[in-house]
Write an enzyme that holds these catalytic residues in place. Sequence first.
Site, short mmCIF file in Angstrom:
data_model
loop_
_atom_site.label_atom_id
_atom_site.label_comp_id
_atom_site.label_asym_id
_atom_site.label_seq_id
_atom_site.Cartn_x
_atom_site.Cartn_y
_atom_site.Cartn_z
CB CYS A 30 -0.91 -0.04 1.23
SG CYS A 30 -1.76 1.49 1.62
CB CYS A 33 0.34 1.75 4.10
SG CYS A 33 -1.39 1.26 3.97
#
Length: 105
Positions: A30, A33
Amino acid sequence: MVGKIDDQSFESTVLESDTPVLVDFYATWCGPCQALAPSIEEISRDMEGRLKVVKVDVDESPAAASEFGVTSIPTLVLFKGGQEVWRRVGSAPKRTLVDELAKAV
């Protein structure tokens, strides 16, 4: 220091903690993230003693993510006394996170 936990250690580390715990639900693939990770590390250092910070990889530990309704990542959830008291889905500037967490802690 941000610690990594899994489904097996979630209850003892987060729900049974006497200290408020910020959980960063994330995945290694991600992008947002990964962009948020340095801010989470800084928050962990800046709020040491007032707040514990842990990371949960949703791919490796899907039960905790499912139990707490995490459907998008990154999702940050603050637990206090075993209860969710604050949540943010998506990335945000560190200052915003610190301000919101300070009110919730």
